[in-house]
Motif scaffolding. Structure first.
Motif, PDB file in Angstrom:
ATOM      1  N   ASP A   1      67.605  -5.824   5.615  1.00 26.19           N
ATOM      2  CA  ASP A   1      66.731  -6.804   6.262  1.00 26.19           C
ATOM      3  C   ASP A   1      65.245  -6.481   6.154  1.00 26.19           C
ATOM      4  N   ILE A   2      64.870  -5.233   6.464  1.00 26.02           N
ATOM      5  CA  ILE A   2      63.438  -4.921   6.482  1.00 26.02           C
ATOM      6  C   ILE A   2      62.824  -5.018   5.096  1.00 26.02           C
ATOM      7  N   TYR A   3      63.550  -4.618   4.072  1.00 29.51           N
ATOM      8  CA  TYR A   3      62.989  -4.670   2.730  1.00 29.51           C
ATOM      9  C   TYR A   3      62.886  -6.109   2.223  1.00 29.51           C
ATOM     10  N   LEU A   4      63.850  -6.914   2.559  1.00 27.99           N
ATOM     11  CA  LEU A   4      63.767  -8.330   2.187  1.00 27.99           C
ATOM     12  C   LEU A   4      62.632  -9.026   2.938  1.00 27.99           C
ATOM     13  N   TRP A   5      62.433  -8.652   4.186  1.00 29.86           N
ATOM     14  CA  TRP A   5      61.348  -9.205   5.003  1.00 29.86           C
ATOM     15  C   TRP A   5      59.990  -8.857   4.392  1.00 29.86           C
ATOM     16  N   ILE A   6      59.822  -7.616   3.989  1.00 36.56           N
ATOM     17  CA  ILE A   6      58.549  -7.202   3.393  1.00 36.56           C
ATOM     18  C   ILE A   6      58.285  -7.951   2.093  1.00 36.56           C
ATOM     19  N   ALA A   7      59.294  -8.020   1.238  1.00 33.48           N
ATOM     20  CA  ALA A   7      59.118  -8.721  -0.036  1.00 33.48           C
ATOM     21  C   ALA A   7      58.749 -10.184   0.190  1.00 33.48           C
ATOM     22  N   GLN A   8      59.429 -10.815   1.112  1.00 34.00           N
ATOM     23  CA  GLN A   8      59.124 -12.222   1.416  1.00 34.00           C
ATOM     24  C   GLN A   8      57.711 -12.353   1.976  1.00 34.00           C
ATOM     25  N   SER A   9      57.326 -11.446   2.877  1.00 28.56           N
ATOM     26  CA  SER A   9      55.999 -11.507   3.492  1.00 28.56           C
ATOM     27  C   SER A   9      54.887 -11.343   2.469  1.00 28.56           C
ATOM     28  N   LEU A  10      55.132 -10.533   1.447  1.00 27.30           N
ATOM     29  CA  LEU A  10      54.107 -10.262   0.436  1.00 27.30           C
ATOM     30  C   LEU A  10      54.290 -11.093  -0.825  1.00 27.30           C
ATOM     31  N   GLY A  11      55.257 -12.006  -0.798  1.00 25.84           N
ATOM     32  CA  GLY A  11      55.422 -12.952  -1.898  1.00 25.84           C
ATOM     33  C   GLY A  11      55.918 -12.355  -3.194  1.00 25.84           C
ATOM     34  N   VAL A  12      56.819 -11.370  -3.078  1.00 26.98           N
ATOM     35  CA  VAL A  12      57.356 -10.694  -4.266  1.00 26.98           C
ATOM     36  C   VAL A  12      58.876 -10.840  -4.283  1.00 26.98           C
TER      37      VAL A  12
ATOM     38  N   VAL B   1      60.011  -2.005  -5.754  1.00 26.99           N
ATOM     39  CA  VAL B   1      60.546  -0.647  -5.803  1.00 26.99           C
ATOM     40  C   VAL B   1      60.429  -0.037  -4.413  1.00 26.99           C
ATOM     41  N   VAL B   2      61.436   0.722  -4.028  1.00 28.61           N
ATOM     42  CA  VAL B   2      61.443   1.401  -2.728  1.00 28.61           C
ATOM     43  C   VAL B   2      61.451   2.909  -2.958  1.00 28.61           C
ATOM     44  N   VAL B   3      60.666   3.631  -2.170  1.00 30.23           N
ATOM     45  CA  VAL B   3      60.651   5.096  -2.199  1.00 30.23           C
ATOM     46  C   VAL B   3      61.244   5.591  -0.888  1.00 30.23           C
ATOM     47  N   GLU B   4      62.379   6.271  -0.971  1.00 28.94           N
ATOM     48  CA  GLU B   4      63.146   6.676   0.210  1.00 28.94           C
ATOM     49  C   GLU B   4      63.533   8.143   0.136  1.00 28.94           C
ATOM     50  N   ASP B   5      63.736   8.743   1.319  1.00 27.59           N
ATOM     51  CA  ASP B   5      64.190  10.133   1.348  1.00 27.59           C
ATOM     52  C   ASP B   5      65.514  10.298   2.068  1.00 27.59           C
ATOM     53  N   SER B   6      66.196   9.204   2.368  1.00 27.93           N
ATOM     54  CA  SER B   6      67.492   9.315   3.047  1.00 27.93           C
ATOM     55  C   SER B   6      68.515   8.406   2.381  1.00 27.93           C
ATOM     56  N   PRO B   7      69.786   8.795   2.404  1.00 26.62           N
ATOM     57  CA  PRO B   7      70.835   7.917   1.883  1.00 26.62           C
ATOM     58  C   PRO B   7      70.864   6.577   2.604  1.00 26.62           C
ATOM     59  N   THR B   8      70.596   6.595   3.904  1.00 23.75           N
ATOM     60  CA  THR B   8      70.578   5.348   4.677  1.00 23.75           C
ATOM     61  C   THR B   8      69.550   4.381   4.116  1.00 23.75           C
ATOM     62  N   GLY B   9      68.333   4.872   3.887  1.00 29.50           N
ATOM     63  CA  GLY B   9      67.283   4.020   3.342  1.00 29.50           C
ATOM     64  C   GLY B   9      67.559   3.601   1.916  1.00 29.50           C
ATOM     65  N   ALA B  10      68.114   4.514   1.116  1.00 31.16           N
ATOM     66  CA  ALA B  10      68.432   4.177  -0.267  1.00 31.16           C
ATOM     67  C   ALA B  10      69.482   3.070  -0.332  1.00 31.16           C
ATOM     68  N   ARG B  11      70.452   3.130   0.550  1.00 35.17           N
ATOM     69  CA  ARG B  11      71.475   2.069   0.588  1.00 35.17           C
ATOM     70  C   ARG B  11      70.853   0.727   0.965  1.00 35.17           C
ATOM     71  N   ALA B  12      69.886   0.762   1.870  1.00 35.24           N
ATOM     72  CA  ALA B  12      69.200  -0.469   2.251  1.00 35.24           C
ATOM     73  C   ALA B  12      68.456  -1.064   1.064  1.00 35.24           C
ATOM     74  N   ALA B  13      67.793  -0.206   0.292  1.00 32.61           N
ATOM     75  CA  ALA B  13      67.064  -0.676  -0.882  1.00 32.61           C
ATOM     76  C   ALA B  13      68.004  -1.308  -1.899  1.00 32.61           C
ATOM     77  N   LYS B  14      69.128  -0.641  -2.144  1.00 37.96           N
ATOM     78  CA  LYS B  14      70.075  -1.175  -3.122  1.00 37.96           C
ATOM     79  C   LYS B  14      70.681  -2.485  -2.637  1.00 37.96           C
ATOM     80  N   ALA B  15      70.961  -2.567  -1.322  1.00 40.46           N
ATOM     81  CA  ALA B  15      71.514  -3.803  -0.767  1.00 40.46           C
ATOM     82  C   ALA B  15      70.515  -4.951  -0.876  1.00 40.46           C
ATOM     83  N   ALA B  16      69.229  -4.616  -0.904  1.00 35.90           N
ATOM     84  CA  ALA B  16      68.187  -5.641  -1.044  1.00 35.90           C
ATOM     85  C   ALA B  16      67.963  -6.030  -2.500  1.00 35.90           C
ATOM     86  N   GLY B  17      68.624  -5.341  -3.421  1.00 39.44           N
ATOM     87  CA  GLY B  17      68.460  -5.628  -4.833  1.00 39.44           C
ATOM     88  C   GLY B  17      67.210  -5.016  -5.424  1.00 39.44           C
TER      89      GLY B  17
END
Length: 220
Positions: free
Chosen positions: A151-162, A168-184
């Motif tokens: 949700d948060i990554y999709l929200w940011i992309a939509q807010s910034l028109g991308v 691209v997402v830069v993450e240091d946790s598996p939880t965050g990496a999974r969120a990035a992948k789920a966001a495509g």
């Protein structure tokens, strides 16, 4: 690789060097309430999540955390971070390279906005993320789920028109990496503090020195 149209950073452990003091403080807190873990165990169980999630899981494992502990913990943690948190080494060089290349950037954190005010303010990085530091715990949008939901990554992309696939997402946790992948989104796994094996198979690219990121992002 085509240059990203947007780079989104997790905050803790990626932009601000807050993971070590935070995890040590959390370890001590849990031990004081009957759940005695090592810092490594605390990291394995809780890094990348929310404090409400920590509260619920710690109680499930036998910690005698009182009602209201989350708010008390946050107040004391903010005071600690306001005194000692520093930027992650090399992050300012990365931000300089992004600005020089005209690539916008933002923060997407599971932490509260108040925490980012403390850490970004203490490190002097707040002006660089003005209006672009997003929290998954935004009280105005309780329907948005924290990472590992996208949700948060999709929200940011939509807010910034991308488009998500251009970010691209830069993450240091598996939880965050999974969120990035789920966001495509393509994910760069920062392994300075996180064991590399925990990010393998989730992040697309692994790196342990922030100084390497500009080249990985094709900014040099």
């Amino acid at each position: 690789m085509t240059r990203a149209a947007l780079v989104i950073f997790d905050c803790d452990g990626v932009v601000v060097d807050s993971e070590r003091p935070t995890l040590a403080f959390l370890r001590d807190e849990l031990a004081a309430h009957g759940l005695d873990l090592t810092v490594a165990q605390v990291t394995e169980m809780f890094i990348g999540g929310t404090m409400q999630g920590v509260f619920e899981e710690a109680r499930r494992r036998g910690a005698s955390l009182p009602d209201g502990w989350v708010e008390s913990y946050y107040r004391r943690l903010y005071a600690l971070l306001a005194e000692e948190v520093e930027p992650v080494p090399g992050i300012e060089t990365v931000l300089d390279a992004l600005e020089a290349a005209g690539v916008p950037f933002a923060i997407g954190s599971n932490g509260r906005a108040e925490k980012m005010v403390v850490t970004l303010g203490r490190t002097g990085l707040a002006p660089r993320f003005e209006g672009r530091a997003f929290s998954a715990q935004d009280p105005a949008h309780p329907e948005r789920k924290p990472k590992p939901a996208p949700d948060i990554y999709l929200w940011i992309a939509q807010s910034l028109g991308v488009a998500p696939d251009q970010a691209v997402v830069v993450e240091d946790s598996p939880t965050g990496a999974r969120a990035a992948k789920a966001a495509g989104m393509r994910c760069y796994g920062f392994t300075r503090e996180t064991p590399q094996k925990r990010m393998e198979g989730i992040a697309d690219v692994l790196f342990e020195d922030m100084a390497d990121l500009p080249e990985l992002l094709d900014l040099t």
